[in-house]
Design a protein around this motif. Structure first.
Motif, PDB file in Angstrom:
ATOM      1  N   ARG A  93       9.506  31.096 -24.616  1.00 33.51           N
ATOM      2  CA  ARG A  93       9.454  30.529 -23.272  1.00 33.51           C
ATOM      3  C   ARG A  93       9.311  29.011 -23.306  1.00 33.51           C
ATOM      4  NH1 ARG A  93      11.616  30.332 -18.632  1.00 33.51           N
ATOM      5  NH2 ARG A  93      10.249  29.592 -16.961  1.00 33.51           N
ATOM      6  N   GLN A 105      12.555  27.459 -24.317  1.00 31.93           N
ATOM      7  CA  GLN A 105      13.511  27.489 -23.214  1.00 31.93           C
ATOM      8  C   GLN A 105      13.217  26.374 -22.213  1.00 31.93           C
ATOM      9  OE1 GLN A 105      16.189  29.200 -22.918  1.00 31.93           O
ATOM     10  NE2 GLN A 105      16.756  28.643 -20.823  1.00 31.93           N
ATOM     11  N   ARG A 106      11.942  26.184 -21.901  1.00 26.74           N
ATOM     12  CA  ARG A 106      11.558  25.097 -20.989  1.00 26.74           C
ATOM     13  C   ARG A 106      11.908  23.738 -21.591  1.00 26.74           C
ATOM     14  NH1 ARG A 106       5.477  25.466 -19.691  1.00 26.74           N
ATOM     15  NH2 ARG A 106       6.013  23.581 -18.522  1.00 26.74           N
TER      16      ARG A 106
END
Length: 270
Positions: free
Chosen positions: A179, A182-183
């Motif tokens: 996550r 991805q950010r």
């Protein structure tokens, strides 16, 4: 409504009513952070002091520029180029900067330019510190998008490119989860888009020259894959963008391979 706001256009004047609500939420947060039976909880309230001071400064519009200048100066003093970990000491100011942006404050463009330069320096020197880069990358995008027509900057594309490649196109066994990565990818791609107008003259040629050596590797990789409509469309779109935007590549040596791949895409019986 305060007399000072009475002259404002109705939509703007209506927005000023939210200032009380914002301040009330801050006060409520301070109240909830402090536990009378826990003396050490006072430390959890310190983070709100700068926000309270900023809200007061925003309400006193004559002090907006001075307040923003103090924030920029604080960021500059917090970051030590010879100490990469000092980037973490600058993160506390991001929410304050964000508040200035949301408040549509009348700030000095010189301070904005200084903030962007410091932020980009922080971003460049925070390799392998993905959380810090995400925070600074996102706030820089907001600042650049808001003041893009007023700023006169020169932003080098190479550090952004190196960060993108080293973080997302090399094997890395770092502890960051999917996550956060991805950010980070979303943050850096948005930052590149926001910085493009500030790249020095000749950057487009340099960037295409960097990618021209990749074309053979990309086409060889495409040719090594089984026939798949999904991946064929992705590779074809990439090649189409290169053909459209780059005139320095000799395509003749690639024509047999490209012809074969396009023939497979149409599923023509031979």
């Amino acid at each position: 409504m305060h007399l000072y706001n009475a002259w404002l256009p109705p939509p703007v004047a209506q927005e000023t009513k939210r200032e009380k609500d914002s301040f009330s939420r801050v006060v409520c947060s301070v109240k909830n952070s402090f536990k009378p039976d826990d003396p050490d909880s006072v430390y959890s309230t310190l983070k709100w002091i700068s926000v309270i001071d900023l809200i007061i400064s925003i309400l006193e519009t004559k002090r907006e520029k001075d307040s923003f200048s103090r924030v920029v100066c604080s960021v500059k003093n917090s970051f030590k180029p010879d100490d990469p970990d000092s980037v973490y000491s600058t993160l506390k100011w991001i929410s304050v900067i964000d508040l200035f942006i949301k408040a549509k404050s009348d700030v000095s463009l010189e301070d904005v330019s200084t903030l962007v330069e410091i932020g980009l320096e922080l971003f460049k020197n925070s390799q392998n510190k993905l959380y810090a880069q995400v925070r600074w990358g996102n706030i820089l995008v907001r600042v650049l998008n808001k003041y893009r027509k007023k700023l006169s900057l020169k932003v080098q594309w190479r550090p952004l490119y190196d960060t993108l490649v080293n973080t997302h196109f090399t094997r890395d066994t770092g502890p960051e989860g999917w996550r956060l990565r991805q950010r980070h990818f979303e943050a850096i791609t948005s930052l590149v888009r926001s910085c493009r107008r500030f790249f020095p003259p000749g950057s487009a040629f340099e960037i295409w020259s960097e990618f021209s050596d990749w074309i053979k590797s990309c086409i060889d990789l495409w040719d090594s894959m089984p026939n798949c409509q999904f991946w064929n469309s992705q590779w074809a779109a990439l090649v189409a963008r290169v053909v459209k935007n780059c005139n320095s590549i000799e395509w003749e040596c690639f024509l047999p391979t490209l012809f074969a791949r396009y023939l497979n895409m149409f599923e023509v019986t031979v």
